[in-house]
Design an enzyme around this catalytic site. Structure first.
Site, PDB file in Angstrom:
ATOM      1  N   PRO A 125       0.817  -1.221   0.000  1.00  0.00           N
ATOM      2  CA  PRO A 125       0.000   0.000   0.000  1.00  0.00           C
ATOM      3  C   PRO A 125       0.845   1.263   0.000  1.00  0.00           C
ATOM      4  O   PRO A 125       0.339   2.349  -0.301  1.00  0.00           O
ATOM      5  CB  PRO A 125      -0.838  -0.121   1.282  1.00  0.00           C
ATOM      6  N   GLU A 152       2.932  -7.566   8.433  1.00  0.00           N
ATOM      7  CA  GLU A 152       3.204  -6.125   8.306  1.00  0.00           C
ATOM      8  C   GLU A 152       4.011  -5.810   7.048  1.00  0.00           C
ATOM      9  O   GLU A 152       4.351  -4.656   6.780  1.00  0.00           O
ATOM     10  CB  GLU A 152       3.962  -5.605   9.539  1.00  0.00           C
ATOM     11  N   ARG A 194      -3.339  -9.207 -20.405  1.00  0.00           N
ATOM     12  CA  ARG A 194      -4.310  -8.978 -21.496  1.00  0.00           C
ATOM     13  C   ARG A 194      -3.751  -8.017 -22.555  1.00  0.00           C
ATOM     14  O   ARG A 194      -4.275  -7.950 -23.655  1.00  0.00           O
ATOM     15  CB  ARG A 194      -5.667  -8.509 -20.951  1.00  0.00           C
ATOM     16  N   ASP A 209     -10.568   0.696 -24.463  1.00  0.00           N
ATOM     17  CA  ASP A 209     -10.871   0.584 -23.040  1.00  0.00           C
ATOM     18  C   ASP A 209     -10.703   1.909 -22.320  1.00  0.00           C
ATOM     19  O   ASP A 209      -9.984   2.798 -22.797  1.00  0.00           O
ATOM     20  CB  ASP A 209      -9.882  -0.388 -22.365  1.00  0.00           C
TER      21      ASP A 209
HETATM   22  N1  SAM Z   1       1.831  -2.672   7.282  1.00  0.00           N
HETATM   23  C1  SAM Z   1       1.581  -2.384   5.904  1.00  0.00           C
HETATM   24  C2  SAM Z   1       1.249  -0.920   5.739  1.00  0.00           C
HETATM   25  O1  SAM Z   1       0.581  -0.353   6.600  1.00  0.00           O
HETATM   26  O2  SAM Z   1       1.625  -0.317   4.711  1.00  0.00           O
HETATM   27  C3  SAM Z   1       0.413  -3.196   5.394  1.00  0.00           C
HETATM   28  C4  SAM Z   1       0.744  -4.636   5.202  1.00  0.00           C
HETATM   29  S1  SAM Z   1      -0.570  -5.554   4.485  1.00  0.00           S
HETATM   30  C5  SAM Z   1      -1.483  -6.046   5.891  1.00  0.00           C
HETATM   31  C6  SAM Z   1       0.196  -7.043   3.997  1.00  0.00           C
HETATM   32  C7  SAM Z   1       0.559  -7.129   2.548  1.00  0.00           C
HETATM   33  O3  SAM Z   1      -0.605  -6.978   1.744  1.00  0.00           O
HETATM   34  C8  SAM Z   1       1.524  -6.111   2.017  1.00  0.00           C
HETATM   35  O4  SAM Z   1       2.857  -6.464   2.300  1.00  0.00           O
HETATM   36  C9  SAM Z   1       1.247  -6.142   0.532  1.00  0.00           C
HETATM   37  O5  SAM Z   1       1.894  -7.239  -0.066  1.00  0.00           O
HETATM   38  C10 SAM Z   1      -0.243  -6.415   0.488  1.00  0.00           C
HETATM   39  N2  SAM Z   1      -1.080  -5.217   0.274  1.00  0.00           N
HETATM   40  C11 SAM Z   1      -1.964  -4.712   1.136  1.00  0.00           C
HETATM   41  N3  SAM Z   1      -2.593  -3.652   0.627  1.00  0.00           N
HETATM   42  C12 SAM Z   1      -2.107  -3.459  -0.606  1.00  0.00           C
HETATM   43  C13 SAM Z   1      -2.350  -2.496  -1.622  1.00  0.00           C
HETATM   44  N4  SAM Z   1      -3.233  -1.519  -1.478  1.00  0.00           N
HETATM   45  N5  SAM Z   1      -1.666  -2.604  -2.789  1.00  0.00           N
HETATM   46  C14 SAM Z   1      -0.762  -3.594  -2.953  1.00  0.00           C
HETATM   47  N6  SAM Z   1      -0.472  -4.523  -2.013  1.00  0.00           N
HETATM   48  C15 SAM Z   1      -1.126  -4.460  -0.845  1.00  0.00           C
END
Ligand code: SAM
Length: 290
Positions: A125, A152, A194, A209
């Protein structure tokens, strides 16, 4: 193209074998390897996480497991290929066109990068927002590796170290937090695959698209002409292609103006487009005053 995914939940990636992606595997345009991260864990419990330095809640994924996993996958030592789920090869989709040429998009490589290195995508994220422009650029890659975090996330040194043998992209699929990187990987992989030349039989499908021309696509309709008292717009059954094109363009402009007005600032708009938007704004102002 080859995609490799490293995850602690290999079964989550099963959708990569289905539908269009399965067909791309069968056609030999795509290979997919899914690797269980735990095979690189060395302790008796096959643990992949540990408590965070500095304290705090949750667990962090360990560098001693991720490092060898990424080394091995970069060197293509670990195969673990997915088989296509369905026999598609001799069943073209109804909208596939004979003689449609595969056409590559522009390649995304910054000047100081060694584009012979595989691309490592780390969903997080905290990453740069994923876009259709990324999907287009990455559809030219030969080898993309996805590192799926959980808990995390992954120890940051894994990402820093990986930059020695990969071109690394930390990418977010939106401003919300998922449980793990697997679903984000599916999203990105589907958007990229795609666009691999030849995967969509009818190239116009993705040229028209949303986002391809900077606008959202307008509404679509199919038979019957009338359904539950709702009729298809007359112009679509008029047989006049010029009027249909103008209507579609205006619907795309209208939808973008209503739902994602910020996209209009970057979109290429001609004189007629600008006049149409100006008219929408005038009507909105008049209604606001009334
Ligand atoms: N502690 C992190 C933070 O607050 O930024 C969040 C970790 S999340 C619970 C666990 C995993 O989910 C991340 O390491 C990533 O691989 C994935 N993930 C969660 N949200 C995501 C998003 N919006 N985009 C891409 N990957 C995401």
């Amino acid at each position: 193209m080859r995609l490799d995914v490293i995850t602690i939940f290999p079964e989550y990636l099963d959708p990569l074998r289905h539908a269009l992606l399965g067909k791309a595997i069968e056609q030999g345009r795509l290979e997919v390897g899914v690797h269980d991260l735990r095979q690189w864990a060395t302790d008796a419990h096959k643990s992949v996480d540990d408590s965070p330095f500095g304290g705090g809640p949750g667990m962090v994924m360990k560098p001693e497991v991720w490092g060898p996993a990424l080394d091995s996958v970069a060197a293509r030592e670990s195969a673990a290929n997915l088989e296509s789920a369905l026999p598609h090869l001799n069943r073209p989709r109804h909208d596939e066109l004979e003689g449609v040429e595969a056409q590559a998009y522009a390649v995304d490589a910054t000047a100081d990068e060694d584009s012979d290195l595989p691309l490592l995508i780390v969903p997080t994220p905290t990453g740069k927002p994923f876009s259709q422009a990324d999907a287009r650029a990455w559809s030219n890659e030969e080898h993309i590796v996805f590192a799926c975090g959980r808990y995390e996330g992954i120890d940051q040194r894994v990402v820093d170290d990986a930059a020695r043998r990969y071109r690394v992209r930390e990418v977010s699929i939106g401003d919300y937090v998922l449980i793990g990187g697997e679903v984000a990987t599916l999203v990105i992989a589907e958007a990229v695959v795609r666009l691999i030349p030849g995967v969509l039989g009818n190239k116009r499908s993705h040229e028209e698209d949303s986002f391809s021309d900077g606008l959202l696509e307008g509404p679509s309709y199919t038979k019957p002409r009338e359904w539950r008292g709702l009729a298809v717009p007359d112009v679509l059954t008029s047989g006049n292609h010029g009027l249909v094109d103008t209507w579609r363009r205006e619907q795309a402009l209208l939808r973008t103006w209503q739902r994602r007005p910020e996209l209009l600032e970057a979109a290429e708009l001609d004189k007629d487009d600008k006049a149409f938007i100006a008219q929408l704004e005038k009507e909105a102002n008049t209604q606001g005053e009334g």
